[in-house]
Design a protein around this motif. Structure first.
Motif, PDB file in Angstrom:
ATOM      1  N   ILE A  75     -21.251 -16.195 -54.541  1.00 17.42           N
ATOM      2  CA  ILE A  75     -21.994 -16.947 -55.550  1.00 17.42           C
ATOM      3  C   ILE A  75     -23.441 -16.458 -55.623  1.00 17.42           C
ATOM      4  O   ILE A  75     -23.976 -16.222 -56.719  1.00 17.42           O
ATOM      5  N   ASN A  76     -24.089 -16.281 -54.467  1.00 13.20           N
ATOM      6  CA  ASN A  76     -25.461 -15.764 -54.479  1.00 13.20           C
ATOM      7  C   ASN A  76     -25.515 -14.351 -55.054  1.00 13.20           C
ATOM      8  O   ASN A  76     -26.457 -14.000 -55.777  1.00 13.20           O
ATOM      9  N   TYR A  77     -24.522 -13.534 -54.717  1.00 13.15           N
ATOM     10  CA  TYR A  77     -24.450 -12.167 -55.248  1.00 13.15           C
ATOM     11  C   TYR A  77     -24.340 -12.214 -56.772  1.00 13.15           C
ATOM     12  O   TYR A  77     -25.055 -11.496 -57.481  1.00 13.15           O
ATOM     13  N   SER A  78     -23.452 -13.055 -57.255  1.00 17.99           N
ATOM     14  CA  SER A  78     -23.236 -13.163 -58.693  1.00 17.99           C
ATOM     15  C   SER A  78     -24.506 -13.602 -59.414  1.00 17.99           C
ATOM     16  O   SER A  78     -24.880 -13.039 -60.443  1.00 17.99           O
ATOM     17  N   ILE A  79     -25.186 -14.606 -58.861  1.00 12.14           N
ATOM     18  CA  ILE A  79     -26.422 -15.089 -59.485  1.00 12.14           C
ATOM     19  C   ILE A  79     -27.492 -13.998 -59.473  1.00 12.14           C
ATOM     20  O   ILE A  79     -28.155 -13.741 -60.486  1.00 12.14           O
ATOM     21  N   SER A  80     -27.657 -13.339 -58.325  1.00 10.56           N
ATOM     22  CA  SER A  80     -28.724 -12.329 -58.204  1.00 10.56           C
ATOM     23  C   SER A  80     -28.482 -11.139 -59.126  1.00 10.56           C
ATOM     24  O   SER A  80     -29.437 -10.573 -59.668  1.00 10.56           O
ATOM     25  N   LYS A  81     -27.220 -10.763 -59.315  1.00 11.74           N
ATOM     26  CA  LYS A  81     -26.911  -9.587 -60.130  1.00 11.74           C
ATOM     27  C   LYS A  81     -27.030  -9.847 -61.629  1.00 11.74           C
ATOM     28  O   LYS A  81     -26.980  -8.905 -62.425  1.00 11.74           O
ATOM     29  N   ALA A 139     -15.942  -7.427 -63.314  1.00  5.84           N
ATOM     30  CA  ALA A 139     -16.543  -6.193 -62.782  1.00  5.84           C
ATOM     31  C   ALA A 139     -17.472  -6.516 -61.621  1.00  5.84           C
ATOM     32  O   ALA A 139     -17.500  -5.799 -60.607  1.00  5.84           O
ATOM     33  N   ARG A 140     -18.223  -7.593 -61.745  1.00  7.41           N
ATOM     34  CA  ARG A 140     -19.157  -7.977 -60.679  1.00  7.41           C
ATOM     35  C   ARG A 140     -18.369  -8.432 -59.440  1.00  7.41           C
ATOM     36  O   ARG A 140     -18.744  -8.110 -58.309  1.00  7.41           O
ATOM     37  N   TRP A 141     -17.266  -9.162 -59.669  1.00  5.05           N
ATOM     38  CA  TRP A 141     -16.430  -9.597 -58.549  1.00  5.05           C
ATOM     39  C   TRP A 141     -15.823  -8.401 -57.815  1.00  5.05           C
ATOM     40  O   TRP A 141     -15.814  -8.349 -56.595  1.00  5.05           O
ATOM     41  N   GLU A 142     -15.348  -7.424 -58.570  1.00 12.18           N
ATOM     42  CA  GLU A 142     -14.747  -6.244 -57.946  1.00 12.18           C
ATOM     43  C   GLU A 142     -15.774  -5.500 -57.105  1.00 12.18           C
ATOM     44  O   GLU A 142     -15.478  -5.065 -55.980  1.00 12.18           O
ATOM     45  N   ALA A 143     -16.990  -5.353 -57.632  1.00 11.32           N
ATOM     46  CA  ALA A 143     -18.046  -4.668 -56.883  1.00 11.32           C
ATOM     47  C   ALA A 143     -18.364  -5.419 -55.597  1.00 11.32           C
ATOM     48  O   ALA A 143     -18.517  -4.811 -54.525  1.00 11.32           O
ATOM     49  N   PHE A 144     -18.456  -6.746 -55.681  1.00  9.14           N
ATOM     50  CA  PHE A 144     -18.731  -7.554 -54.491  1.00  9.14           C
ATOM     51  C   PHE A 144     -17.603  -7.433 -53.473  1.00  9.14           C
ATOM     52  O   PHE A 144     -17.852  -7.264 -52.274  1.00  9.14           O
ATOM     53  N   TYR A 145     -16.366  -7.508 -53.950  1.00  6.59           N
ATOM     54  CA  TYR A 145     -15.226  -7.479 -53.032  1.00  6.59           C
ATOM     55  C   TYR A 145     -15.164  -6.146 -52.290  1.00  6.59           C
ATOM     56  O   TYR A 145     -14.854  -6.102 -51.094  1.00  6.59           O
ATOM     57  N   LYS A 146     -15.474  -5.064 -52.973  1.00  5.78           N
ATOM     58  CA  LYS A 146     -15.443  -3.748 -52.323  1.00  5.78           C
ATOM     59  C   LYS A 146     -16.519  -3.640 -51.244  1.00  5.78           C
ATOM     60  O   LYS A 146     -16.311  -2.995 -50.214  1.00  5.78           O
ATOM     61  N   ILE A 147     -17.650  -4.276 -51.483  1.00  7.06           N
ATOM     62  CA  ILE A 147     -18.688  -4.320 -50.446  1.00  7.06           C
ATOM     63  C   ILE A 147     -18.167  -5.069 -49.220  1.00  7.06           C
ATOM     64  O   ILE A 147     -18.362  -4.641 -48.079  1.00  7.06           O
ATOM     65  N   GLN A 148     -17.450  -6.181 -49.467  1.00  2.00           N
ATOM     66  CA  GLN A 148     -16.899  -6.962 -48.358  1.00  2.00           C
ATOM     67  C   GLN A 148     -15.826  -6.176 -47.610  1.00  2.00           C
ATOM     68  O   GLN A 148     -15.724  -6.255 -46.382  1.00  2.00           O
ATOM     69  N   GLN A 149     -15.020  -5.399 -48.351  1.00  2.01           N
ATOM     70  CA  GLN A 149     -13.998  -4.559 -47.714  1.00  2.01           C
ATOM     71  C   GLN A 149     -14.623  -3.532 -46.773  1.00  2.01           C
ATOM     72  O   GLN A 149     -14.081  -3.253 -45.707  1.00  2.01           O
ATOM     73  N   SER A 150     -15.768  -2.979 -47.183  1.00  3.35           N
ATOM     74  CA  SER A 150     -16.434  -1.984 -46.334  1.00  3.35           C
ATOM     75  C   SER A 150     -16.932  -2.598 -45.036  1.00  3.35           C
ATOM     76  O   SER A 150     -17.056  -1.924 -44.013  1.00  3.35           O
ATOM     77  N   LYS A 151     -17.207  -3.907 -45.067  1.00  2.00           N
ATOM     78  CA  LYS A 151     -17.674  -4.615 -43.875  1.00  2.00           C
ATOM     79  C   LYS A 151     -16.509  -5.162 -43.057  1.00  2.00           C
ATOM     80  O   LYS A 151     -16.622  -5.325 -41.841  1.00  2.00           O
ATOM     81  N   ASN A 152     -15.409  -5.460 -43.747  1.00  2.00           N
ATOM     82  CA  ASN A 152     -14.253  -6.087 -43.093  1.00  2.00           C
ATOM     83  C   ASN A 152     -12.975  -5.397 -43.573  1.00  2.00           C
ATOM     84  O   ASN A 152     -12.350  -5.838 -44.538  1.00  2.00           O
ATOM     85  N   PRO A 153     -12.564  -4.334 -42.914  1.00  6.29           N
ATOM     86  CA  PRO A 153     -11.376  -3.571 -43.336  1.00  6.29           C
ATOM     87  C   PRO A 153     -10.083  -4.369 -43.333  1.00  6.29           C
ATOM     88  O   PRO A 153      -9.086  -3.932 -43.915  1.00  6.29           O
ATOM     89  N   SER A 154     -10.069  -5.542 -42.697  1.00  4.96           N
ATOM     90  CA  SER A 154      -8.848  -6.346 -42.655  1.00  4.96           C
ATOM     91  C   SER A 154      -8.569  -7.082 -43.963  1.00  4.96           C
ATOM     92  O   SER A 154      -7.483  -7.633 -44.162  1.00  4.96           O
ATOM     93  N   GLY A 156     -12.143 -20.645 -49.501  1.00  2.00           N
ATOM     94  CA  GLY A 156     -11.705 -19.388 -48.904  1.00  2.00           C
ATOM     95  C   GLY A 156     -12.296 -18.169 -49.590  1.00  2.00           C
ATOM     96  O   GLY A 156     -11.760 -17.063 -49.497  1.00  2.00           O
ATOM     97  N   ILE A 157     -13.423 -18.340 -50.282  1.00  2.00           N
ATOM     98  CA  ILE A 157     -14.110 -17.226 -50.939  1.00  2.00           C
ATOM     99  C   ILE A 157     -14.962 -16.504 -49.899  1.00  2.00           C
ATOM    100  O   ILE A 157     -15.617 -17.164 -49.078  1.00  2.00           O
ATOM    101  N   PRO A 158     -14.992 -15.168 -49.904  1.00  2.00           N
ATOM    102  CA  PRO A 158     -15.903 -14.478 -48.983  1.00  2.00           C
ATOM    103  C   PRO A 158     -17.331 -14.988 -49.162  1.00  2.00           C
ATOM    104  O   PRO A 158     -17.867 -14.962 -50.274  1.00  2.00           O
TER     105      PRO A 158
END
Length: 285
Positions: free
Chosen positions: A40-46, A79-94, A34-36
């Motif tokens: 994992i790819n975001y974490s590796i790339s960053k 910190a990396r997880w929070e940054a990723f999650y906020k990006i997902q929130q901007s795409k999916n406000p729900s 249930g992970i957005p």
């Protein structure tokens, strides 16, 4: 626009092009927990260029318990997880407003599942490679971010290059052997130099003479296939022509290869895209 000339070199990535993509395993894992998708790819790339994944693919560190521990830490950075999650929130406000805890990922399990999954030949690209090899009309080369598996690992090979897929290529550039990895521009220059040397050293052979290998290889005489946009962009900057291989739909790239080469390359595998598995993995929470 002029007609593009026939290339001298067809340059292939391996994972996600010639063999089943490890990204399929990552996506299956994320969906099972249930992970957005994309974390994992975001974490590796960053973590580039000094993350444990990148250092392993440059051959700077060994695949051992120290790597697994470091890779696991890279996957659990708050910190990396929070940054990723906020990006997902901007795409999916729900999505919930409050950032949830960092997902608990078993990095060692995930890594080995990815590597095991990506040993299977791609059902569309494999016959195309064999048909290209049989034609004798091109230098077949590979440019791959690789991992050296140690003795005792299920995927260890005493001779790294003694592999049925690697054996199809005239030139094989392995990141973990040359100390460079895509998308570093230097590895594309290295690959260009290697295929140029191959062409010139085989120019006196019959096919070398017929195909103009005595003049070596220029960047625009290479067509590079990869499944990662960042790697393709870097290749274009060097002057290579490129083909994107879509996840689970390599048959589309084979179509492009047929158009470029003028050869019938496709096998008889059904042109049905590979879909992600929903809950079909033994991922550990």
């Amino acid at each position: 626009m002029g007609i593009e000339k026939i290339p001298k070199v067809l340059l292939f990535d391996i994972g996600g092009v010639c063999v089943v993509s490890p990204f399929q395993s990552i996506l299956d894992y994320e969906l099972s927990l249930g992970i957005p998708p994309g974390w994992i790819n975001y974490s590796i790339s960053k973590t580039a260029p000094h993350g444990f994944w990148h250092r392993l693919e440059r051959g700077e560190i060994k695949l051992d318990d120290e790597f697994y521990a470091g890779f696991n830490r890279d996957l659990h950075d708050p910190a990396r997880w929070e940054a990723f999650y906020k990006i997902q929130q901007s795409k999916n406000p729900s999505l919930p407003e409050q950032v949830p805890p960092v997902p608990n990922i078993d990095g060692k399990w995930l890594f080995n599942d990815m590597m095991t999954a990506s040993t299977a030949p791609d059902p569309w690209m494999q016959p195309a490679l064999k048909n290209l090899k049989a034609s004798g009309k091109f230098i077949l080369a590979a440019l791959s971010n690789t991992i050296i598996f140690p003795p005792g690992h299920a995927l260890h090979r005493e001779d790294f290059f003694a592999d049925p897929i690697r054996g199809l290529f005239d030139v094989f550039v392995s990141s973990s052997h040359v100390g460079l990895r895509k998308p570093d521009p230097k590895i594309y220059e290295y690959a260009l130099n290697e295929v140029d040397k191959y062409a010139k050293s085989h120019a006196t052979e019959e096919r070398g003479g017929l195909l103009g290998w005595q003049d070596g290889v220029k960047p625009d005489e290479i067509v590079f296939l990869d499944d990662i946009g960042e790697n393709l962009k870097a290749a274009k900057k060097v002057g290579f022509r490129t083909i994107k291989v879509p996840l689970g739909r390599a048959f589309e790239a084979v179509d492009e290869l047929e158009s470029i080469t003028g050869l019938k390359l496709a096998g008889d595998h059904p042109r049905i895209p590979i879909k992600p598995k929903l809950g079909g993995t033994n991922a550990k929470l």
